[in-house]
Design a protein around this motif. Sequence first.
Motif, PDB file in Angstrom:
ATOM      1  N   ILE A  23      53.012 -22.222  34.268  1.00  0.00           N
ATOM      2  CA  ILE A  23      52.376 -22.296  35.583  1.00  0.00           C
ATOM      3  C   ILE A  23      52.059 -20.912  36.144  1.00  0.00           C
ATOM      4  O   ILE A  23      50.903 -20.604  36.447  1.00  0.00           O
ATOM      5  CB  ILE A  23      53.273 -23.078  36.565  1.00  0.00           C
ATOM      6  N   PHE A  24      53.071 -20.054  36.278  1.00  0.00           N
ATOM      7  CA  PHE A  24      52.837 -18.756  36.917  1.00  0.00           C
ATOM      8  C   PHE A  24      51.979 -17.838  36.055  1.00  0.00           C
ATOM      9  O   PHE A  24      50.946 -17.317  36.499  1.00  0.00           O
ATOM     10  CB  PHE A  24      54.166 -18.075  37.248  1.00  0.00           C
TER      11      PHE A  24
ATOM     12  N   CYS B 292      47.716 -15.263  35.661  1.00  0.00           N
ATOM     13  CA  CYS B 292      46.613 -15.432  34.700  1.00  0.00           C
ATOM     14  C   CYS B 292      46.662 -14.425  33.547  1.00  0.00           C
ATOM     15  O   CYS B 292      45.618 -14.031  33.000  1.00  0.00           O
ATOM     16  CB  CYS B 292      45.253 -15.367  35.408  1.00  0.00           C
ATOM     17  N   LEU B 293      47.859 -14.044  33.149  1.00  0.00           N
ATOM     18  CA  LEU B 293      48.047 -13.153  32.008  1.00  0.00           C
ATOM     19  C   LEU B 293      48.198 -13.926  30.701  1.00  0.00           C
ATOM     20  O   LEU B 293      48.119 -13.338  29.626  1.00  0.00           O
ATOM     21  CB  LEU B 293      49.276 -12.266  32.236  1.00  0.00           C
ATOM     22  N   PHE B 294      48.469 -15.226  30.792  1.00  0.00           N
ATOM     23  CA  PHE B 294      48.620 -16.106  29.637  1.00  0.00           C
ATOM     24  C   PHE B 294      47.559 -17.198  29.708  1.00  0.00           C
ATOM     25  O   PHE B 294      46.940 -17.422  30.757  1.00  0.00           O
ATOM     26  CB  PHE B 294      50.005 -16.755  29.622  1.00  0.00           C
ATOM     27  N   ALA B 295      47.398 -17.894  28.592  1.00  0.00           N
ATOM     28  CA  ALA B 295      46.460 -19.020  28.555  1.00  0.00           C
ATOM     29  C   ALA B 295      46.898 -20.097  29.561  1.00  0.00           C
ATOM     30  O   ALA B 295      48.090 -20.308  29.747  1.00  0.00           O
ATOM     31  CB  ALA B 295      46.424 -19.605  27.146  1.00  0.00           C
ATOM     32  N   PRO B 296      45.940 -20.755  30.189  1.00  0.00           N
ATOM     33  CA  PRO B 296      44.486 -20.627  30.002  1.00  0.00           C
ATOM     34  C   PRO B 296      43.850 -19.525  30.835  1.00  0.00           C
ATOM     35  O   PRO B 296      42.656 -19.301  30.739  1.00  0.00           O
ATOM     36  CB  PRO B 296      43.987 -21.997  30.448  1.00  0.00           C
ATOM     37  N   GLY B 297      44.654 -18.856  31.678  1.00  0.00           N
ATOM     38  CA  GLY B 297      44.106 -17.771  32.494  1.00  0.00           C
ATOM     39  C   GLY B 297      43.173 -18.248  33.574  1.00  0.00           C
ATOM     40  O   GLY B 297      42.180 -17.589  33.899  1.00  0.00           O
ATOM     41  N   ILE B 298      43.498 -19.407  34.167  1.00  0.00           N
ATOM     42  CA  ILE B 298      42.676 -19.993  35.227  1.00  0.00           C
ATOM     43  C   ILE B 298      43.492 -20.000  36.518  1.00  0.00           C
ATOM     44  O   ILE B 298      44.573 -20.577  36.571  1.00  0.00           O
ATOM     45  CB  ILE B 298      42.237 -21.423  34.859  1.00  0.00           C
ATOM     46  N   LYS B 299      42.990 -19.367  37.560  1.00  0.00           N
ATOM     47  CA  LYS B 299      43.711 -19.193  38.814  1.00  0.00           C
ATOM     48  C   LYS B 299      43.725 -20.484  39.634  1.00  0.00           C
ATOM     49  O   LYS B 299      42.684 -21.075  39.896  1.00  0.00           O
ATOM     50  CB  LYS B 299      43.057 -18.079  39.630  1.00  0.00           C
TER      51      LYS B 299
ATOM     52  N   ASP C 161      47.727 -22.775  45.894  1.00  0.00           N
ATOM     53  CA  ASP C 161      49.070 -23.338  46.082  1.00  0.00           C
ATOM     54  C   ASP C 161      49.101 -24.846  45.834  1.00  0.00           C
ATOM     55  O   ASP C 161      50.002 -25.360  45.167  1.00  0.00           O
ATOM     56  CB  ASP C 161      49.578 -23.061  47.502  1.00  0.00           C
ATOM     57  N   LYS C 162      48.144 -25.542  46.365  1.00  0.00           N
ATOM     58  CA  LYS C 162      48.124 -26.998  46.212  1.00  0.00           C
ATOM     59  C   LYS C 162      47.989 -27.388  44.738  1.00  0.00           C
ATOM     60  O   LYS C 162      48.673 -28.296  44.250  1.00  0.00           O
ATOM     61  CB  LYS C 162      46.977 -27.604  47.026  1.00  0.00           C
ATOM     62  N   GLU C 163      47.138 -26.683  44.027  1.00  0.00           N
ATOM     63  CA  GLU C 163      46.947 -26.965  42.603  1.00  0.00           C
ATOM     64  C   GLU C 163      48.194 -26.609  41.794  1.00  0.00           C
ATOM     65  O   GLU C 163      48.574 -27.331  40.868  1.00  0.00           O
ATOM     66  CB  GLU C 163      45.735 -26.190  42.088  1.00  0.00           C
TER      67      GLU C 163
END
Length: 449
Positions: A166-167, A173-180, A183-185
């Motif tokens: 998650i983090f 976004c340093l690891f896959a999938p790298g999508i920001k 908070d809600k998401e």
Amino acid sequence: MFQKDFIFGAATAAYQIEGSINKDNRVKSIWDTFTEKEGTIMDGSDGSIVCDSYIKYKDDVKLLHELGVNSYRFSIAWGRVIDCNNEPNPLGIKYYQDLCKELLKYNIKPYVTLYHWDLPQRLMDKGGFLNDEISDYFMYYTEIVTQALDGLVSDYITINEPQCIIFMGHDACLFAPGIKYNDKEILHAIHNLLKCHGKAVKIIRKNVKNSTIGFAPCSRPLVPVHDDPILYQKCYLKYFSLDRSFEYANSVAIYSDPIFLGDYPKEYYLQFKDCLPNITKEDLELISQPIDYIYQNIYTGNYYSLDKDNNLVKNDFDFGYPEGNIDWLQIMPKALYYGPKYLYERYKKPIIISENGLCNVDFVSLDGKVHDPQRIDYIHRYMLELDKVSKEIPVKGYFYWSLMDNFEWNCGLKKRFGLVYVDYKTGNRIPKDSYYYYKDVIKRGGVEW
């Protein structure tokens, strides 16, 4: 010394060692996609070959046997056992069956991690952990794995390091999938991830006789600088606290409280009242299916003291302490005393250290050997602390990370944690001095001062 039935093991993960990413109908994972993006991996490498363990697994099992471990923790690549049509892939399944049979031939117990970060890309394209159907996909995947490994595996870990999923994957976004994610998401993804865990537990209990099940978060324990009850209590509370303003997706309690205590912490509902996911009573019952162990990945910690007003203060002199050859790994052996102690105090389950190890500057010397005295010292110091806490709480096992050098995520092939040196050009394996040290520790049943 540890108890006679102590689990002495070593650990790896599928994407980090297997290679053969296009072989035998394996489908693309989010890490395959991530490594294709320019600048995501320090040295531009990927998981296409790495240790080539998909081909050389018998060599690796022989190394485990010669090391003397009684257990081996490895992960299943979801995209190797489920094909692009969401059907079982016989070729991928056979690989893991053969691996388990080879382990059992040497009396090495397989410990299977179901998810070590390599989500099939096709499921990411459907929304990943924001897709409320993801737990059903995970349940189906678990059904296939447990049926395929029936009679070969009884010990399962559902999910490795949810904090990194998650983090690191959706915030830093340093690891896959790298999508920001916002908070809600993030909270939605955490809840769905925990539902994946709960559904997997139900399937394992249904399909696996005499199963043991765990969940393997990571943590950075707070280490009191001196023995003081007030300081200890404040460190304990801070270890499990949530702080929306600071990396809350790295929290211990946000993942472990629902599993072991049946609900999120009260602090969670107060801090995130404006963006909570839909949480039902049935969800919490599912997530809190009984499991057997607290697995925990612990490498390092932080020292804390009290100021003149008895407020908790992180010590600046942390930065003067020895470090491993990776930016987050300060050498703090007492983390392996306080982490298990805090966890057992809160959750009252036996502890297994599912990862612990040192990233070191390793190379082949002129004598053809790999000398790594720092890693030997690291293992010795940390296992002394684990031995100490095992006299106070039930500590059942320790898995060194890692059996061999491998693809170290966004650091690529530049960082080495292994007991075995891997020449990535030739594939040759060279046991390091630490390999022989750990072998001696296992033979003796522990460490001595």
